[in-house]
Write a protein that holds these residues in place. Structure first.
Motif, PDB file in Angstrom:
ATOM      1  N   THR A  89      -8.372  54.515  -4.247  1.00  0.00           N
ATOM      2  CA  THR A  89      -8.890  54.468  -2.769  1.00  0.00           C
ATOM      3  C   THR A  89      -8.494  53.200  -1.968  1.00  0.00           C
ATOM      4  OG1 THR A  89     -10.996  55.846  -3.325  1.00  0.00           O
ATOM      5  CG2 THR A  89     -11.032  54.327  -1.182  1.00  0.00           C
ATOM      6  N   ALA A  90      -8.524  52.024  -2.753  1.00  0.00           N
ATOM      7  CA  ALA A  90      -7.954  50.837  -2.307  1.00  0.00           C
ATOM      8  C   ALA A  90      -6.449  51.010  -1.986  1.00  0.00           C
ATOM      9  CB  ALA A  90      -8.222  49.649  -3.243  1.00  0.00           C
ATOM     10  N   ARG A  91      -5.778  51.458  -2.984  1.00  0.00           N
ATOM     11  CA  ARG A  91      -4.183  51.665  -2.824  1.00  0.00           C
ATOM     12  C   ARG A  91      -4.094  52.375  -1.676  1.00  0.00           C
ATOM     13  NH1 ARG A  91       0.195  54.632  -3.992  1.00  0.00           N
ATOM     14  NH2 ARG A  91      -0.945  56.629  -4.791  1.00  0.00           N
ATOM     15  N   GLN A  92      -4.870  53.769  -1.235  1.00  0.00           N
ATOM     16  CA  GLN A  92      -4.535  54.473  -0.106  1.00  0.00           C
ATOM     17  C   GLN A  92      -4.934  53.709   1.272  1.00  0.00           C
ATOM     18  OE1 GLN A  92      -3.075  57.488  -0.093  1.00  0.00           O
ATOM     19  NE2 GLN A  92      -2.752  57.126  -2.086  1.00  0.00           N
ATOM     20  N   LEU A  93      -6.008  53.048   1.163  1.00  0.00           N
ATOM     21  CA  LEU A  93      -6.424  52.100   2.483  1.00  0.00           C
ATOM     22  C   LEU A  93      -5.254  51.281   2.692  1.00  0.00           C
ATOM     23  CD1 LEU A  93     -10.042  52.033   1.824  1.00  0.00           C
ATOM     24  CD2 LEU A  93      -8.924  53.430   3.570  1.00  0.00           C
ATOM     25  N   GLU A  94      -4.789  50.800   1.376  1.00  0.00           N
ATOM     26  CA  GLU A  94      -3.674  49.585   1.748  1.00  0.00           C
ATOM     27  C   GLU A  94      -2.433  50.145   2.600  1.00  0.00           C
ATOM     28  OE1 GLU A  94      -3.021  48.222  -2.174  1.00  0.00           O
ATOM     29  OE2 GLU A  94      -4.681  46.945  -2.262  1.00  0.00           O
ATOM     30  N   LEU A  95      -2.108  51.423   2.196  1.00  0.00           N
ATOM     31  CA  LEU A  95      -1.079  52.185   2.820  1.00  0.00           C
ATOM     32  C   LEU A  95      -1.592  52.629   4.364  1.00  0.00           C
ATOM     33  CD1 LEU A  95      -0.050  54.700   0.053  1.00  0.00           C
ATOM     34  CD2 LEU A  95       1.264  52.581   0.701  1.00  0.00           C
ATOM     35  N   ARG A  96      -2.833  52.825   4.393  1.00  0.00           N
ATOM     36  CA  ARG A  96      -3.185  53.143   5.671  1.00  0.00           C
ATOM     37  C   ARG A  96      -3.350  52.071   6.629  1.00  0.00           C
ATOM     38  NH1 ARG A  96      -8.937  56.623   5.986  1.00  0.00           N
ATOM     39  NH2 ARG A  96      -7.497  57.839   4.783  1.00  0.00           N
ATOM     40  N   VAL A  97      -3.598  50.884   6.285  1.00  0.00           N
ATOM     41  CA  VAL A  97      -3.887  49.712   7.384  1.00  0.00           C
ATOM     42  C   VAL A  97      -2.513  49.412   7.772  1.00  0.00           C
ATOM     43  CG1 VAL A  97      -3.623  47.597   5.638  1.00  0.00           C
ATOM     44  CG2 VAL A  97      -5.052  47.741   7.525  1.00  0.00           C
ATOM     45  N   ARG A  98      -1.310  49.586   6.875  1.00  0.00           N
ATOM     46  CA  ARG A  98      -0.179  49.261   7.430  1.00  0.00           C
ATOM     47  C   ARG A  98       0.406  50.293   8.771  1.00  0.00           C
ATOM     48  NH1 ARG A  98       2.617  49.613   1.743  1.00  0.00           N
ATOM     49  NH2 ARG A  98       1.591  47.990   0.893  1.00  0.00           N
ATOM     50  N   ARG A  99      -0.382  51.345   8.761  1.00  0.00           N
ATOM     51  CA  ARG A  99       0.071  52.379   9.922  1.00  0.00           C
ATOM     52  C   ARG A  99      -1.178  52.275  10.754  1.00  0.00           C
ATOM     53  NH1 ARG A  99       0.449  55.721   4.958  1.00  0.00           N
ATOM     54  NH2 ARG A  99      -1.499  56.789   6.154  1.00  0.00           N
ATOM     55  N   ALA A 100      -2.277  51.725  10.953  1.00  0.00           N
ATOM     56  CA  ALA A 100      -3.474  51.776  11.464  1.00  0.00           C
ATOM     57  C   ALA A 100      -3.096  51.410  13.118  1.00  0.00           C
ATOM     58  CB  ALA A 100      -4.558  51.125  11.014  1.00  0.00           C
ATOM     59  N   HIS A 101      -3.757  52.043  13.999  1.00  0.00           N
ATOM     60  CA  HIS A 101      -3.534  51.484  15.223  1.00  0.00           C
ATOM     61  C   HIS A 101      -4.556  49.979  15.225  1.00  0.00           C
ATOM     62  CE1 HIS A 101      -4.787  51.200  19.333  1.00  0.00           C
ATOM     63  NE2 HIS A 101      -3.673  52.085  19.661  1.00  0.00           N
ATOM     64  N   ASP A 141      -6.508  48.837  17.118  1.00  0.00           N
ATOM     65  CA  ASP A 141      -8.001  49.246  17.560  1.00  0.00           C
ATOM     66  C   ASP A 141      -8.595  49.464  16.243  1.00  0.00           C
ATOM     67  OD1 ASP A 141      -7.371  48.522  19.961  1.00  0.00           O
ATOM     68  OD2 ASP A 141      -7.587  50.549  20.811  1.00  0.00           O
ATOM     69  N   ALA A 142      -8.107  50.219  15.269  1.00  0.00           N
ATOM     70  CA  ALA A 142      -8.792  50.870  14.232  1.00  0.00           C
ATOM     71  C   ALA A 142      -8.284  49.832  12.807  1.00  0.00           C
ATOM     72  CB  ALA A 142      -8.193  52.160  13.717  1.00  0.00           C
ATOM     73  N   ARG A 143      -7.599  48.817  12.856  1.00  0.00           N
ATOM     74  CA  ARG A 143      -7.178  48.284  11.902  1.00  0.00           C
ATOM     75  C   ARG A 143      -8.475  47.197  11.170  1.00  0.00           C
ATOM     76  NH1 ARG A 143      -4.656  43.525   9.899  1.00  0.00           N
ATOM     77  NH2 ARG A 143      -2.543  44.159   8.535  1.00  0.00           N
ATOM     78  N   ALA A 144      -9.359  46.929  12.060  1.00  0.00           N
ATOM     79  CA  ALA A 144     -10.531  46.065  11.308  1.00  0.00           C
ATOM     80  C   ALA A 144     -11.430  46.876  10.556  1.00  0.00           C
ATOM     81  CB  ALA A 144     -11.428  45.506  12.800  1.00  0.00           C
ATOM     82  N   ALA A 145     -11.491  48.290  11.113  1.00  0.00           N
ATOM     83  CA  ALA A 145     -12.397  49.109  10.237  1.00  0.00           C
ATOM     84  C   ALA A 145     -11.742  49.698   8.915  1.00  0.00           C
ATOM     85  CB  ALA A 145     -12.685  50.402  11.057  1.00  0.00           C
ATOM     86  N   VAL A 146     -10.316  49.893   9.037  1.00  0.00           N
ATOM     87  CA  VAL A 146      -9.630  50.100   7.596  1.00  0.00           C
ATOM     88  C   VAL A 146      -9.708  48.896   6.738  1.00  0.00           C
ATOM     89  CG1 VAL A 146      -7.562  51.156   6.750  1.00  0.00           C
ATOM     90  CG2 VAL A 146      -8.203  51.514   8.833  1.00  0.00           C
ATOM     91  N   LEU A 147      -9.576  47.642   7.368  1.00  0.00           N
ATOM     92  CA  LEU A 147      -9.935  46.430   6.451  1.00  0.00           C
ATOM     93  C   LEU A 147     -11.189  46.390   5.721  1.00  0.00           C
ATOM     94  CD1 LEU A 147      -7.398  43.996   8.631  1.00  0.00           C
ATOM     95  CD2 LEU A 147      -7.149  44.848   6.229  1.00  0.00           C
ATOM     96  N   ALA A 148     -12.026  46.449   6.419  1.00  0.00           N
ATOM     97  CA  ALA A 148     -13.562  46.684   6.005  1.00  0.00           C
ATOM     98  C   ALA A 148     -13.874  47.890   5.137  1.00  0.00           C
ATOM     99  CB  ALA A 148     -14.703  47.100   7.163  1.00  0.00           C
ATOM    100  N   GLN A 149     -13.164  48.930   5.176  1.00  0.00           N
ATOM    101  CA  GLN A 149     -13.005  49.961   3.875  1.00  0.00           C
ATOM    102  C   GLN A 149     -12.518  49.651   2.925  1.00  0.00           C
ATOM    103  OE1 GLN A 149     -11.543  53.117   5.994  1.00  0.00           O
ATOM    104  NE2 GLN A 149     -13.418  54.189   6.639  1.00  0.00           N
ATOM    105  N   LEU A 150     -11.339  48.740   2.964  1.00  0.00           N
ATOM    106  CA  LEU A 150     -10.494  48.494   2.103  1.00  0.00           C
ATOM    107  C   LEU A 150     -11.195  47.240   1.203  1.00  0.00           C
ATOM    108  CD1 LEU A 150      -7.979  48.170   0.358  1.00  0.00           C
ATOM    109  CD2 LEU A 150      -6.871  46.474   2.267  1.00  0.00           C
ATOM    110  N   ALA A 151     -12.034  46.454   1.847  1.00  0.00           N
ATOM    111  CA  ALA A 151     -12.576  45.441   0.953  1.00  0.00           C
ATOM    112  C   ALA A 151     -13.993  45.926   0.231  1.00  0.00           C
ATOM    113  CB  ALA A 151     -13.195  44.276   2.253  1.00  0.00           C
TER     114      ALA A 151
END
Length: 128
Positions: free
Chosen positions: A75-87, A89-99
């Motif tokens: 999940t962390a690996r997938q979220l690391e990929l996602r945060v790179r593409r995140a808009h 406005d959505a980046r903070a939420a993805v970073l929180a999920q990653l943490a």
């Protein structure tokens, strides 16, 4: 008659191998049944290899092996990929999920997949 498609949980070692396993289960070698979460949801709606009458189930055998492989580390690996593409406005939420995932908390990739099945094809996933 219900058509049954089988995923071998031992073959699911990461999200990428899940896409291969479900694609081949439904559509044979090299088959496609989504390669991202949105595409999986679309495929479960019909027209991508499942019977036209919607009478099918997917048996995920040895799913506990997959549950572990698709746990917080993946999940962390997938979220690391996602945060790179995140808009932005959505980046903070993805970073929180990653943490949270890095702390071993929150929903996992396995949970994401099961939730999509429950939403788009209720009762069609059997975890064995």
């Amino acid at each position: 008659m219900t058509t049954t498609f089988v995923i071998d949980g031992a073959e699911v070692t990461a999200l990428d191998s899940f896409w291969k396993a479900i694609g081949e289960a439904v559509n044979g070698p090299g088959g496609y049944f989504g390669r991202n979460l949105d595409a999986l949801a679309d495929c479960l709606g019909g027209g991508y290899g499942t019977p036209d009458d919607g009478d099918f189930v997917i048996e995920w055998r040895d799913h506990e092996l997959s549950r572990r492989a698709l746990g917080h580390e993946e999940t962390a690996r997938q979220l690391e990929l996602r945060v790179r593409r995140a808009h932005p406005d959505a980046r903070a939420a993805v970073l929180a999920q990653l943490a949270r995932a890095r702390e071993g908390q929150g929903p996992t990739v396995f949970d994401w997949l099961v939730a999509i099945f429950e939403e788009r094809a209720p009762g069609r996933l059997r975890l064995l």
